[in-house]
Motif scaffolding. Structure first.
Motif, PDB file in Angstrom:
ATOM      1  N   ILE A   1      14.995 111.609  21.724  1.00  0.00           N
ATOM      2  CA  ILE A   1      16.202 111.376  22.648  1.00  0.00           C
ATOM      3  C   ILE A   1      16.341 109.663  22.922  1.00  0.00           C
ATOM      4  O   ILE A   1      17.455 109.245  23.154  1.00  0.00           O
ATOM      5  N   ALA A   2      14.966 109.041  22.985  1.00  0.00           N
ATOM      6  CA  ALA A   2      15.158 107.570  23.241  1.00  0.00           C
ATOM      7  C   ALA A   2      15.856 106.817  22.116  1.00  0.00           C
ATOM      8  O   ALA A   2      16.567 105.883  22.401  1.00  0.00           O
ATOM      9  N   LYS A   3      15.672 107.307  20.780  1.00  0.00           N
ATOM     10  CA  LYS A   3      16.479 106.759  19.773  1.00  0.00           C
ATOM     11  C   LYS A   3      17.954 107.051  19.821  1.00  0.00           C
ATOM     12  O   LYS A   3      18.714 106.206  19.382  1.00  0.00           O
ATOM     13  N   ARG A   4      18.346 108.195  20.145  1.00  0.00           N
ATOM     14  CA  ARG A   4      19.692 108.599  20.206  1.00  0.00           C
ATOM     15  C   ARG A   4      20.562 108.021  21.247  1.00  0.00           C
ATOM     16  O   ARG A   4      21.610 107.948  21.160  1.00  0.00           O
ATOM     17  N   PHE A   5      19.500 107.973  22.488  1.00  0.00           N
ATOM     18  CA  PHE A   5      20.276 107.603  23.730  1.00  0.00           C
ATOM     19  C   PHE A   5      19.516 106.512  24.349  1.00  0.00           C
ATOM     20  O   PHE A   5      18.679 106.701  25.357  1.00  0.00           O
ATOM     21  N   PRO A   6      19.480 105.435  23.753  1.00  0.00           N
ATOM     22  CA  PRO A   6      18.569 104.169  24.077  1.00  0.00           C
ATOM     23  C   PRO A   6      18.928 103.640  25.660  1.00  0.00           C
ATOM     24  O   PRO A   6      18.333 102.900  26.063  1.00  0.00           O
ATOM     25  N   GLU A   7      19.728 104.157  26.241  1.00  0.00           N
ATOM     26  CA  GLU A   7      20.301 103.587  27.685  1.00  0.00           C
ATOM     27  C   GLU A   7      19.264 104.212  28.608  1.00  0.00           C
ATOM     28  O   GLU A   7      19.239 103.635  29.535  1.00  0.00           O
ATOM     29  N   PHE A   8      18.554 105.171  28.359  1.00  0.00           N
ATOM     30  CA  PHE A   8      17.615 105.908  29.354  1.00  0.00           C
ATOM     31  C   PHE A   8      16.516 104.573  29.356  1.00  0.00           C
ATOM     32  O   PHE A   8      15.837 104.573  28.421  1.00  0.00           O
ATOM     33  N   ARG A   9      16.100 104.363  30.591  1.00  0.00           N
ATOM     34  CA  ARG A   9      15.038 103.513  30.655  1.00  0.00           C
ATOM     35  C   ARG A   9      13.530 103.878  30.688  1.00  0.00           C
ATOM     36  O   ARG A   9      12.674 103.374  30.798  1.00  0.00           O
ATOM     37  N   LEU A  10      13.683 105.309  31.149  1.00  0.00           N
ATOM     38  CA  LEU A  10      12.551 105.992  31.214  1.00  0.00           C
ATOM     39  C   LEU A  10      12.699 107.422  30.880  1.00  0.00           C
ATOM     40  O   LEU A  10      13.691 108.060  31.565  1.00  0.00           O
TER      41      LEU A  10
END
Length: 413
Positions: free
Chosen positions: A199-208
């Motif tokens: 998820i972090a790679k595909r949606f890098p805007e999530f900070r946590l």
């Protein structure tokens, strides 16, 4: 002229307030969860850690340090029995007391049925959240929570049999909502680390992004790009605190819930009510039992096995039930089986009045029913036992430090 200056000054003042409100905001994010039914410290290790009463004490202490957002990754319980329902309701009520901002609604909660989920939503102060449910879902579960500088979503990809939204579409919608509100997007999941990384790679805007893990938290978070990946560990034994300086997370602490955190008094009152419900509904008496041979009790072994009996008397096994009674857990089905003799048997322990000779961990806890042997020791032999007989209770879940040789030396007979 004075009027013009006054109007200009007023506009500047308003602009200043607005500008100040949009300045980077320092905040604390507190993460807990994965209780999995362990409302109280449990196990054969000292000191024991965990327990929801200590957890609330820690959360209240952290919240006293300033503005805070409190998130629970979900997995309140692990089953669908009546006691699981009671535990979930107790947790929800205690979460409301602690003003937890978000509880991730997972399949472990929904499998208990619509009525229970509705009750949990009410008892928690409507803290249940799922970004995978439509906004008009039957429980009134929110899709996201906005607080301070943050917008938080929550997902459990195992929510089955529901009109779920597509995961990626839900995440894109969350990010769009955060951009429009000028908020920092965070995501609560109870997925494994691999999913959190993806998820972090595909949606890098999530900070946590939170994830679920069976090991204790380390003293360092994991970074995937600009995303911090973090897990509170299993069975509610830790509370995590992350400091937000207005631009990034710059501080992290993992608090182990040991005895240095006292039981929160308000939570303790709710917890005692839960234990009263367990007793009143006679859940221990309703346990399924299997027919076995007759038990006779440890004292009956003493005439022939005097040395072994003396070892037992000096051991902690001889007061095993007392440790539960001191905590009012002696009628708790989840605890009692490893503190008495033969709870799973139709001939085994019932209570101290009916079966006082089967209280505590005795000879027959390991060797099995012994009345026939006591009546005719020459003809009826008892099996010699080894490590396997201990692992029924001293398993990895409840006794992670168990080592056969070390433990056996304490009760060798």
């Amino acid at each position: 002229m004075k009027l013009v200056l006054w109007l200009v000054a007023g506009c500047l003042a308003v602009f200043g307030v607005t500008s100040q409100a949009r300045q980077p905001q320092a905040y604390q994010v507190i993460i807990t969860g994965d209780t999995f039914g362990y409302l109280s410290p449990c196990g054969c290790v000292k000191p024991m850690t965990g327990g929801v009463r200590r957890r609330i004490s820690a959360i209240k202490s952290l919240k006293g340090e300033g503005e805070a957002l409190v998130l629970d990754i979900g997995a309140l319980v692990k089953g669908t029995k009546r006691q699981d329902e009671m535990k979930a309701e107790t947790l929800a009520e205690i979460m409301r007391l602690a003003q937890v901002d978000l509880i991730n609604l997972t399949s472990l909660e929904t499998q208990m049925g619509d009525g229970v989920v509705g009750a949990l939503q009410r008892l928690s102060g409507e803290a249940l959240t799922s970004s995978l449910l439509p906004a008009d879902n039957q429980w009134g579960v929110r899709q996201s929570v906005a607080k301070g500088p943050f917008l938080v979503g929550a997902i459990d990809e195992q929510l089955l049999g529901r009109p779920n939204l597509n995961r990626d579409e839900s995440l894109r919608s969350l990010l769009q909502e955060a951009r429009e509100a000028d908020l920092v997007p965070l995501l609560v999941t109870n997925s494994p680390l691999a999913t959190a990384r993806e998820i972090a790679k595909r949606f890098p805007e999530f900070r946590l992004i939170t994830y679920r893990d069976s090991s204790n938290p380390s003293d360092q978070w994991i970074k995937e790009g600009d995303s911090v990946l973090i897990s509170p560990g299993e069975r509610g034994k830790f509370v995590l605190s992350l400091g937000w300086n207005g631009k990034t997370f710059d501080r992290f602490a993992a608090l182990s819930l040991g005895p240095e955190f006292p039981d929160d008094p308000d939570s303790s009152r709710i917890y005692r009510t839960y234990l009263g419900r367990v007793t009143d509904e006679k859940l221990l008496d309703l346990l399924p039992r299997n027919p076995t041979a007759d038990f006779i009790g440890t004292k009956a072994c003493a005439p022939c096995h005097g040395k072994a009996y003396e070892v037992w008397v000096r051991s902690e096994h001889a007061s095993a039930l007392k440790t539960l009674e001191e905590e009012f857990h002696d009628r708790d089905p989840d605890c009692t089986s490893c503190h008495v003799v033969g709870l799973e048997s139709t001939k085994g322990f019932r209570d101290r009045k009916i079966t006082p000779h089967l209280a505590d961990v005795g000879c027959e806890s390991c060797h099995g029913p012994g009345k026939a042997h006591a009546m005719n020791p020459v003809k009826v032999k008892m099996d010699r036992l080894g490590e396997a007989s201990c692992l029924k209770c001293h398993n990895q879940e409840h006794s992670p430090t168990f080592e056969w040789k070390t433990y056996w030396e304490k009760i060798a007979h």
